[in-house]
Design a protein around this motif. Structure first.
Motif, short mmCIF file in Angstrom:
data_model
loop_
_atom_site.label_atom_id
_atom_site.label_comp_id
_atom_site.label_asym_id
_atom_site.label_seq_id
_atom_site.Cartn_x
_atom_site.Cartn_y
_atom_site.Cartn_z
N ILE A 111 -1.15 1.96 5.45
CA ILE A 111 -0.22 1.04 6.11
C ILE A 111 0.30 1.66 7.41
CG2 ILE A 111 2.07 -0.02 5.95
CD1 ILE A 111 1.48 -0.54 2.98
N GLY A 112 0.59 2.96 7.37
CA GLY A 112 1.06 3.64 8.57
C GLY A 112 0.04 3.70 9.68
N LEU A 113 -1.23 3.51 9.35
CA LEU A 113 -2.30 3.53 10.35
C LEU A 113 -2.75 2.14 10.75
CD1 LEU A 113 -4.48 6.35 8.72
CD2 LEU A 113 -2.97 6.60 10.71
N LEU A 114 -2.18 1.11 10.16
CA LEU A 114 -2.66 -0.26 10.33
C LEU A 114 -2.39 -0.79 11.74
CD1 LEU A 114 -3.99 -2.47 8.55
CD2 LEU A 114 -1.69 -3.34 8.11
N PRO A 115 -3.40 -1.35 12.42
CA PRO A 115 -3.16 -1.99 13.72
C PRO A 115 -2.26 -3.22 13.56
CG PRO A 115 -5.51 -1.57 13.37
CD PRO A 115 -4.82 -1.34 12.06
N THR A 116 -1.52 -3.57 14.59
CA THR A 116 -0.60 -4.70 14.53
C THR A 116 -1.29 -5.98 15.01
OG1 THR A 116 0.22 -4.29 16.75
CG2 THR A 116 1.35 -3.18 14.93
N TYR A 117 -0.54 -7.07 14.99
CA TYR A 117 -1.07 -8.38 15.41
C TYR A 117 -1.57 -8.34 16.85
CZ TYR A 117 -1.35 -13.47 15.81
OH TYR A 117 -1.80 -14.76 15.98
N GLU A 118 -0.89 -7.61 17.68
CA GLU A 118 -1.27 -7.54 19.11
C GLU A 118 -2.68 -6.96 19.27
OE1 GLU A 118 0.48 -5.69 23.31
OE2 GLU A 118 1.39 -5.17 21.37
N THR A 119 -3.09 -6.10 18.33
CA THR A 119 -4.39 -5.42 18.45
C THR A 119 -5.52 -6.19 17.78
OG1 THR A 119 -3.24 -3.29 18.48
CG2 THR A 119 -5.61 -3.26 18.01
N ILE A 120 -5.29 -6.66 16.55
CA ILE A 120 -6.39 -7.28 15.80
C ILE A 120 -6.07 -8.71 15.35
CG2 ILE A 120 -7.35 -5.10 15.02
CD1 ILE A 120 -6.01 -5.56 12.32
N GLY A 121 -4.96 -9.26 15.83
CA GLY A 121 -4.65 -10.65 15.53
C GLY A 121 -4.35 -10.90 14.07
N ILE A 122 -4.87 -12.01 13.54
CA ILE A 122 -4.53 -12.47 12.20
C ILE A 122 -4.93 -11.49 11.12
CG2 ILE A 122 -6.70 -13.69 11.82
CD1 ILE A 122 -3.14 -14.82 10.74
N TRP A 123 -5.90 -10.59 11.42
CA TRP A 123 -6.31 -9.60 10.44
C TRP A 123 -5.19 -8.61 10.12
CZ3 TRP A 123 -10.09 -10.10 7.21
CH2 TRP A 123 -11.19 -10.90 7.55
N ALA A 124 -4.26 -8.43 11.03
CA ALA A 124 -3.17 -7.48 10.79
C ALA A 124 -2.31 -7.91 9.59
CB ALA A 124 -2.32 -7.34 12.05
N PRO A 125 -1.75 -9.13 9.57
CA PRO A 125 -0.98 -9.52 8.39
C PRO A 125 -1.83 -9.64 7.13
CG PRO A 125 -1.18 -11.37 9.92
CD PRO A 125 -1.65 -10.16 10.64
N ILE A 126 -3.11 -10.02 7.27
CA ILE A 126 -3.98 -10.12 6.09
C ILE A 126 -4.17 -8.74 5.45
CG2 ILE A 126 -6.35 -10.54 5.34
CD1 ILE A 126 -6.46 -12.84 7.36
N LEU A 127 -4.47 -7.74 6.26
CA LEU A 127 -4.65 -6.39 5.73
C LEU A 127 -3.35 -5.83 5.17
CD1 LEU A 127 -7.01 -4.87 8.45
CD2 LEU A 127 -7.60 -5.49 6.10
N LEU A 128 -2.23 -6.19 5.81
CA LEU A 128 -0.93 -5.75 5.32
C LEU A 128 -0.69 -6.29 3.91
CD1 LEU A 128 1.72 -4.27 6.11
CD2 LEU A 128 2.60 -6.50 6.85
N VAL A 129 -1.02 -7.56 3.69
CA VAL A 129 -0.83 -8.16 2.37
C VAL A 129 -1.76 -7.51 1.34
CG1 VAL A 129 -1.17 -10.27 1.03
CG2 VAL A 129 0.00 -10.38 3.23
N VAL A 130 -3.01 -7.23 1.72
CA VAL A 130 -3.95 -6.59 0.78
C VAL A 130 -3.45 -5.21 0.37
CG1 VAL A 130 -6.26 -5.60 0.57
CG2 VAL A 130 -5.97 -7.85 1.60
N LEU A 131 -3.00 -4.43 1.33
CA LEU A 131 -2.48 -3.10 1.01
C LEU A 131 -1.22 -3.19 0.16
CD1 LEU A 131 -3.08 -1.40 4.47
CD2 LEU A 131 -4.18 -0.79 2.31
N ARG A 132 -0.41 -4.20 0.44
CA ARG A 132 0.80 -4.38 -0.36
C ARG A 132 0.45 -4.73 -1.80
NH1 ARG A 132 5.64 -2.60 -1.33
NH2 ARG A 132 7.07 -4.19 -2.08
N LEU A 133 -0.57 -5.54 -2.00
CA LEU A 133 -1.01 -5.87 -3.36
C LEU A 133 -1.49 -4.61 -4.09
CD1 LEU A 133 -2.95 -9.19 -2.68
CD2 LEU A 133 -0.94 -8.96 -4.15
N LEU A 134 -2.24 -3.78 -3.41
CA LEU A 134 -2.73 -2.55 -4.03
C LEU A 134 -1.57 -1.60 -4.35
CD1 LEU A 134 -5.89 -1.96 -1.81
CD2 LEU A 134 -5.83 -2.71 -4.19
#
Length: 443
Positions: A111-134
């Motif tokens: 999560i600390g390495l995750l790119p933000t919305y500005e960098t990868i767009g909609i994939w940022a919140p999607i990956l955030l949710v996946v990591l949060r589930l894990l």
């Protein structure tokens, strides 16, 4: 006492004090590391994830969306409770706690390495949710496992079980202290631009180091003698989770009820009060974080005392006191916050943690362990605790924020917390006292 109980008790001598101490320290250190990761995410969700991962929406909607990702982790926690509860009753408590700790550390670091919305767009919140589930799956196995391991650490007939089993809760409060201290240090030392750019990431990356410390402590702790006695007698359940649901569903429902008020109160105080104090009341982020920090330190000091008291007067009286206090203090808590006077803000948080949350949290490790037999204990405790986390915990900041946005005042939030405290109070009253026998149930 049944024949099997007599055999197992005779096979399982009282745990040596040094061994018990190591086990209790390991559970406390581990839960501190795990709660650090979980609270860190919640604090970041309240303060920074909105503009970083949901920048295309209104700020209040962005806060709601980021808090929703915080709640998503709790949806996954019952799954973790099922998986690791079942494993813990089959292969042992220690192995499960090592796996869950490694998972939390790895996912928080990513999560600390995750790119933000500005960098990868909609994939940022999607990956955030996946990591949060894990994260949620890993946490789902940690909390119940720590409760059970600490409760079993003193042996079958320990007279100090309430005191010993309170230490995982001390660890959780310690994790809150650590997360608030580190996150607060970065928010205070950096301007908003630097903090949003890179400062928020550092506390997440630190988690890998902290979890490494926790693993070093846990690897040196033996399996509990209570579980080893059941293992030697070949009395482990073939399908622990199925057995506990079939035969002990009443106890699971009582665990859910008893823990509802405590769980909701913790996340209201630790997470929602930060966003409420800074965004609604206009308090400096550093001031409200410091107030939460002091309240958590006070709770760390009071939790072992409440646990020890439960060994003398019973689990029920201590939990009744905590639930009743939360019930009557729900509205005054917000009234004190709304003064924006820092001494009164500190007072509100300290009272809520020390006299409301702590008496409810301290006895639960021992109380819940005493409701289930050894062969299915971790499954029963984990399932009950993690269902409560999903139903009454993770979405509390989101619900509170939504109620505030809808009604414009704190009263609906106070009613919500008071209602959950009332559920806890009634559930405790419906549960038989367990501390007098001194024995953990075997069958």
């Amino acid at each position: 006492m049944s024949t099997h109980e007599s055999v197992l008790t005779s096979l399982e001598p009282a745990a040596p004090p040094r061994k018990t101490g190591r086990t209790v320290v390991a559970t406390a250190v581990g839960t501190a590391m795990e709660m650090y990761d979980f609270v860190l995410y919640g604090t970041a969700a309240a303060l920074v994830f909105g503009p970083l991962f949901f920048p295309q929406v209104d700020p209040i909607i962005g806060t709601l969306a980021s808090l929703a990702t915080f709640g998503v982790g709790f949806v996954a926690r019952p799954l973790g409770g099922v998986i690791f509860g079942n494993l813990g009753d089959r292969i042992g408590r220690k192995r499960v706690l090592i796996i869950t700790m490694m998972g939390m550390g790895i996912f928080s670091t990513v999560i600390g390495l995750l790119p933000t919305y500005e960098t990868i767009g909609i994939w940022a919140p999607i990956l955030l949710v996946v990591l949060r589930l894990l994260q949620g799956v890993a946490m789902g196995g940690e909390q119940g496992g720590a409760f059970v391991m600490a409760a079993e650490s003193g042996g079958q007939g320990s007279a100090r079980r309430g005191f010993l089993a309170a230490w995982p809760a001390v660890g959780m409060a310690g994790g809150l202290v650590l997360a608030t201290l580190i996150f607060g240090a970065f928010t205070g030392a950096l301007d908003d631009a630097a903090f949003l750019s890179w400062g928020w990431r550092v506390p997440f990356l630190i988690s890998l180091v902290l979890v490494g410390i926790g693993l070093a402590v846990r690897l040196g702790v033996p399996e509990t003698s209570v579980f080893e006695a059941v293992k030697r007698e070949n009395r482990r359940a073939k399908a622990p989770m199925l057995e506990v649901i079939r035969s002990y569903w009443r106890q699971i429902l009582l665990v859910i009820g008893m823990k509802s008020g405590e769980t909701a109160a913790f996340f209201l105080i630790a997470i929602f009060s930060v966003s409420y104090g800074s965004q609604t009341l206009g308090l400096a982020r550093g001031d409200i974080l410091n107030a939460v920090l002091v309240a958590a330190v006070v709770e760390m000091l009071t939790l072992p005392l409440w646990g020890a008291l439960s060994d003398r007067v019973g689990r029920r009286p201590v939990m009744i006191l905590g639930a009743a206090f939360l019930l009557v203090f729900a509205a005054p808590f917000f009234m004190l916050l709304n003064t924006t006077s820092l001494p009164l803000v500190y007072l509100a948080l300290i009272l809520a943690m020390g006299l409301g949350h702590a008496p409810l949290a301290a006895p639960v490790g021992a109380f819940f362990a005493e409701l289930f037999p050894t062969r299915v204990r971790l499954s029963g405790v984990s399932l009950g605790v993690q269902l409560t986390a999903m139903l009454a915990g993770g979405f509390t900041p989101l619900i509170a924020t939504a109620l505030l946005a809808t009604f414009g005042n704190f009263w609906p939030i106070a009613i919500y917390i008071g209602a959950l405290a009332l559920i806890s109070l009634v559930s405790v009253l419906l549960t038989r006292e367990t501390f007098r026998s001194g024995e953990l149930p075997v069958e």
